[in-house]
Design an enzyme around this catalytic site. Structure first.
Site, PDB file in Angstrom:
ATOM      1  N   LYS A  13      -5.251   1.232   1.694  1.00 38.87           N
ATOM      2  CA  LYS A  13      -4.279   1.287   0.586  1.00 38.87           C
ATOM      3  C   LYS A  13      -4.740   0.425  -0.596  1.00 38.87           C
ATOM      4  O   LYS A  13      -4.786   0.875  -1.731  1.00 38.87           O
ATOM      5  CB  LYS A  13      -2.890   0.803   1.049  1.00 38.87           C
ATOM      6  CG  LYS A  13      -2.315   1.574   2.227  1.00 38.87           C
ATOM      7  CD  LYS A  13      -0.921   1.109   2.585  1.00 38.87           C
ATOM      8  CE  LYS A  13      -0.852  -0.307   3.139  1.00 38.87           C
ATOM      9  NZ  LYS A  13      -1.532  -0.502   4.437  1.00 38.87           N
ATOM     10  N   ARG A  88       8.383  -0.031   3.226  1.00 38.04           N
ATOM     11  CA  ARG A  88       7.899  -0.158   4.604  1.00 38.04           C
ATOM     12  C   ARG A  88       8.980   0.086   5.627  1.00 38.04           C
ATOM     13  O   ARG A  88       8.701   0.070   6.819  1.00 38.04           O
ATOM     14  CB  ARG A  88       7.391  -1.591   4.795  1.00 38.04           C
ATOM     15  CG  ARG A  88       5.895  -1.708   4.845  1.00 38.04           C
ATOM     16  CD  ARG A  88       5.604  -3.180   4.991  1.00 38.04           C
ATOM     17  NE  ARG A  88       4.383  -3.429   5.654  1.00 38.04           N
ATOM     18  CZ  ARG A  88       3.242  -3.675   5.015  1.00 38.04           C
ATOM     19  NH1 ARG A  88       3.187  -3.647   3.707  1.00 38.04           N
ATOM     20  NH2 ARG A  88       2.163  -3.947   5.693  1.00 38.04           N
ATOM     21  N   ARG A 127     -12.771  -7.353   7.294  1.00 39.36           N
ATOM     22  CA  ARG A 127     -12.421  -7.453   5.870  1.00 39.36           C
ATOM     23  C   ARG A 127     -12.579  -8.883   5.342  1.00 39.36           C
ATOM     24  O   ARG A 127     -12.249  -9.839   6.011  1.00 39.36           O
ATOM     25  CB  ARG A 127     -10.963  -7.028   5.675  1.00 39.36           C
ATOM     26  CG  ARG A 127     -10.442  -7.357   4.278  1.00 39.36           C
ATOM     27  CD  ARG A 127      -9.122  -6.727   3.990  1.00 39.36           C
ATOM     28  NE  ARG A 127      -8.131  -6.993   4.997  1.00 39.36           N
ATOM     29  CZ  ARG A 127      -6.976  -6.347   5.066  1.00 39.36           C
ATOM     30  NH1 ARG A 127      -6.684  -5.414   4.206  1.00 39.36           N
ATOM     31  NH2 ARG A 127      -6.117  -6.649   6.005  1.00 39.36           N
ATOM     32  N   ARG A 161      -8.010 -13.157   5.582  1.00 33.44           N
ATOM     33  CA  ARG A 161      -6.566 -13.332   5.730  1.00 33.44           C
ATOM     34  C   ARG A 161      -6.220 -13.883   7.106  1.00 33.44           C
ATOM     35  O   ARG A 161      -6.801 -13.457   8.095  1.00 33.44           O
ATOM     36  CB  ARG A 161      -5.852 -11.988   5.514  1.00 33.44           C
ATOM     37  CG  ARG A 161      -5.632 -11.687   4.040  1.00 33.44           C
ATOM     38  CD  ARG A 161      -5.186 -10.268   3.783  1.00 33.44           C
ATOM     39  NE  ARG A 161      -4.145  -9.756   4.661  1.00 33.44           N
ATOM     40  CZ  ARG A 161      -3.621  -8.533   4.549  1.00 33.44           C
ATOM     41  NH1 ARG A 161      -4.038  -7.731   3.574  1.00 33.44           N
ATOM     42  NH2 ARG A 161      -2.694  -8.126   5.362  1.00 33.44           N
TER      43      ARG A 161
HETATM   44  P1  AP5 Z   1      -7.760  -2.243   2.753  1.00 37.59           P
HETATM   45  O1  AP5 Z   1      -7.870  -1.367   1.557  1.00 37.59           O
HETATM   46  O2  AP5 Z   1      -7.731  -3.704   2.549  1.00 37.59           O
HETATM   47  O3  AP5 Z   1      -6.536  -1.748   3.678  1.00 37.59           O
HETATM   48  P2  AP5 Z   1      -4.958  -1.834   3.453  1.00 37.59           P
HETATM   49  O4  AP5 Z   1      -4.402  -0.496   3.800  1.00 37.59           O
HETATM   50  O5  AP5 Z   1      -4.634  -2.393   2.116  1.00 37.59           O
HETATM   51  O6  AP5 Z   1      -4.611  -2.824   4.642  1.00 37.59           O
HETATM   52  P3  AP5 Z   1      -3.680  -4.126   4.665  1.00 37.59           P
HETATM   53  O7  AP5 Z   1      -4.100  -4.898   5.880  1.00 37.59           O
HETATM   54  O8  AP5 Z   1      -3.668  -4.810   3.361  1.00 37.59           O
HETATM   55  O9  AP5 Z   1      -2.316  -3.472   4.944  1.00 37.59           O
HETATM   56  P4  AP5 Z   1      -1.067  -4.169   5.447  1.00 37.59           P
HETATM   57  O10 AP5 Z   1      -0.082  -3.119   5.192  1.00 37.59           O
HETATM   58  O11 AP5 Z   1      -1.124  -4.626   6.856  1.00 37.59           O
HETATM   59  O12 AP5 Z   1      -1.016  -5.543   4.627  1.00 37.59           O
HETATM   60  P5  AP5 Z   1      -0.142  -5.995   3.391  1.00 37.59           P
HETATM   61  O13 AP5 Z   1      -0.936  -6.938   2.597  1.00 37.59           O
HETATM   62  O14 AP5 Z   1       0.458  -4.810   2.725  1.00 37.59           O
HETATM   63  O15 AP5 Z   1      -8.974  -1.857   3.734  1.00 37.59           O
HETATM   64  C1  AP5 Z   1      -9.220  -2.597   4.924  1.00 37.59           C
HETATM   65  C2  AP5 Z   1     -10.731  -2.841   5.098  1.00 37.59           C
HETATM   66  O16 AP5 Z   1     -11.367  -1.591   5.357  1.00 37.59           O
HETATM   67  C3  AP5 Z   1     -11.426  -3.425   3.863  1.00 37.59           C
HETATM   68  O17 AP5 Z   1     -12.378  -4.341   4.264  1.00 37.59           O
HETATM   69  C4  AP5 Z   1     -12.081  -2.210   3.180  1.00 37.59           C
HETATM   70  O18 AP5 Z   1     -13.277  -2.574   2.511  1.00 37.59           O
HETATM   71  C5  AP5 Z   1     -12.352  -1.284   4.357  1.00 37.59           C
HETATM   72  N1  AP5 Z   1     -12.177   0.122   4.027  1.00 37.59           N
HETATM   73  C6  AP5 Z   1     -11.186   0.675   3.240  1.00 37.59           C
HETATM   74  N2  AP5 Z   1     -11.312   2.021   3.188  1.00 37.59           N
HETATM   75  C7  AP5 Z   1     -12.394   2.331   3.974  1.00 37.59           C
HETATM   76  C8  AP5 Z   1     -13.039   3.558   4.317  1.00 37.59           C
HETATM   77  N3  AP5 Z   1     -12.605   4.745   3.848  1.00 37.59           N
HETATM   78  N4  AP5 Z   1     -14.114   3.497   5.150  1.00 37.59           N
HETATM   79  C9  AP5 Z   1     -14.570   2.316   5.633  1.00 37.59           C
HETATM   80  N5  AP5 Z   1     -14.009   1.102   5.336  1.00 37.59           N
HETATM   81  C10 AP5 Z   1     -12.932   1.112   4.513  1.00 37.59           C
HETATM   82  O19 AP5 Z   1       1.038  -6.776   4.117  1.00 37.59           O
HETATM   83  C11 AP5 Z   1       0.803  -7.988   4.800  1.00 37.59           C
HETATM   84  C12 AP5 Z   1       2.112  -8.540   5.362  1.00 37.59           C
HETATM   85  O20 AP5 Z   1       3.020  -8.814   4.276  1.00 37.59           O
HETATM   86  C13 AP5 Z   1       2.891  -7.603   6.277  1.00 37.59           C
HETATM   87  O21 AP5 Z   1       2.439  -7.677   7.611  1.00 37.59           O
HETATM   88  C14 AP5 Z   1       4.319  -8.130   6.097  1.00 37.59           C
HETATM   89  O22 AP5 Z   1       4.523  -9.301   6.850  1.00 37.59           O
HETATM   90  C15 AP5 Z   1       4.359  -8.516   4.620  1.00 37.59           C
HETATM   91  N6  AP5 Z   1       4.825  -7.402   3.765  1.00 37.59           N
HETATM   92  C16 AP5 Z   1       4.115  -6.777   2.789  1.00 37.59           C
HETATM   93  N7  AP5 Z   1       4.839  -5.791   2.213  1.00 37.59           N
HETATM   94  C17 AP5 Z   1       6.034  -5.801   2.839  1.00 37.59           C
HETATM   95  C18 AP5 Z   1       7.199  -5.001   2.714  1.00 37.59           C
HETATM   96  N8  AP5 Z   1       7.276  -3.992   1.824  1.00 37.59           N
HETATM   97  N9  AP5 Z   1       8.261  -5.278   3.518  1.00 37.59           N
HETATM   98  C19 AP5 Z   1       8.211  -6.292   4.412  1.00 37.59           C
HETATM   99  N10 AP5 Z   1       7.127  -7.076   4.601  1.00 37.59           N
HETATM  100  C20 AP5 Z   1       6.045  -6.834   3.822  1.00 37.59           C
HETATM  101 MG    MG Z   2      -3.736  -4.189   1.428  1.00 37.55          MG
END
Ligand code: AP5
Ligand code: MG
Ligand code: ZN
Length: 217
Positions: A13, A88, A127, A161
């Site tokens: 994402k 989410r 990552r 992270r």
């Molecule tokens: P990356 O693009 O970083 O993946 P992502 O989908 O952004 O994954 P996240 O871990 O950020 O998602 P998340 O939903 O768990 O975390 P968030 O920060 O939103 O890609 C991952 C890796 O793969 C990278 O190294 C990249 O280079 C590689 N890659 C990407 N595409 C690729 C491909 N096609 N092929 C190969 N490699 C690839 O949330 C974190 C925390 O915040 C949550 O757990 C929660 O506690 C809180 N939070 C955030 N939003 C909310 C909400 N709306 N409600 C409640 N709590 C929330």
């Molecule tokens: Mg992310």
């Protein structure tokens, strides 16, 4: 143009949102990034959120809805936004519907990035991020062009992270299937859902998303 990027942790994402934002002149609204910034700033909300995020659980709906609602009112969001990691839960999705209606905005597409579970863990544990500009990398799939040097800002410090360990990832995945996966059905029924194969290489996924956006524009 307002879009949602939907998908499990590690689906890509953030990676795709950054590219699409630059290409289409949109603002990336990542609730995860906003919460991490609040935690780094040491605010009360940030402190509470950090404890929840480190466990892989979800921050309360009202907290993230308030953050998004305040952020989207800023003038730079006028031309369109990409929601990355929001909504989410069904409660967040329904709050977003109301928010967009009240602000006379329209959701153009919900793009679901589909990736096999086994790949997600591999992506997350590999990552890392530039400590200076936040550019995202991967030990195997997206290395900086020059080893140890950020492509974007030439920074030489990188971070990982605290929630990117195998144990917390499993928890995050469970929370995803329980709370967030039902949103695909929600948006399918509203006619907004567009599925994209997130298993392909980064550039190829970007091209597929581009084709979807050109069709809905
Ligand atoms: P990356 O693009 O970083 O993946 P992502 O989908 O952004 O994954 P996240 O871990 O950020 O998602 P998340 O939903 O768990 O975390 P968030 O920060 O939103 O890609 C991952 C890796 O793969 C990278 O190294 C990249 O280079 C590689 N890659 C990407 N595409 C690729 C491909 N096609 N092929 C190969 N490699 C690839 O949330 C974190 C925390 O915040 C949550 O757990 C929660 O506690 C809180 N939070 C955030 N939003 C909310 C909400 N709306 N409600 C409640 N709590 C929330
Ligand atoms: Mg992310
Ligand atoms: Zn950098």
């Amino acid at each position: 143009m307002d879009l949602i990027l939907l998908g499990p942790p590690g689906a890509g994402k953030g990676t795709q949102a950054t590219t699409i934002a630059a290409k289409y002149g949109l603002i990336q609204l990542s609730t995860g990034e906003m919460l991490r910034a609040a935690a780094a700033a040491g605010t009360e909300v940030g402190r509470q959120a950090k404890a929840i995020m480190d466990k892989g659980e979800l921050v309360p709906d009202e907290v993230v809805i308030r953050i998004i609602s305040e952020r989207i009112d800023q003038p730079d969001c006028k031309g369109g936004v990409i929601f990355d990691g929001f909504p989410r839960t069904l409660a967040q999705a329904s709050a977003l519907d109301k928010l967009l209606r009240d602000k006379k905005r329209k959701l153009d597409a919900v793009i679901e990035l589909r990736v096999d579970d086994t790949k997600l863990v591999e992506r997350i544990v590999g990552r890392f991020t530039c400590a200076k500009c936040g550019a995202g990398y991967h030990d195997r799939f997206k290395r900086p062009k020059v080893r140890g040097v950020c492509d974007v800002c030439q920074g030489t410090e990188f971070t990982r992270r605290p929630d990117d360990n195998a144990e917390t990832v499993t928890r995050r995945l469970m929370v995803y299937y329980r709370e967030t996966a039902p949103l695909t059905g929600y948006y399918y029924c509203k006619g907004n859902l567009r599925a994209v194969d997130g298993m392909a290489a980064i550039e190829q996924v970007g091209q597929e998303i581009g084709a979807v956006l050109d069709a809905v524009k």
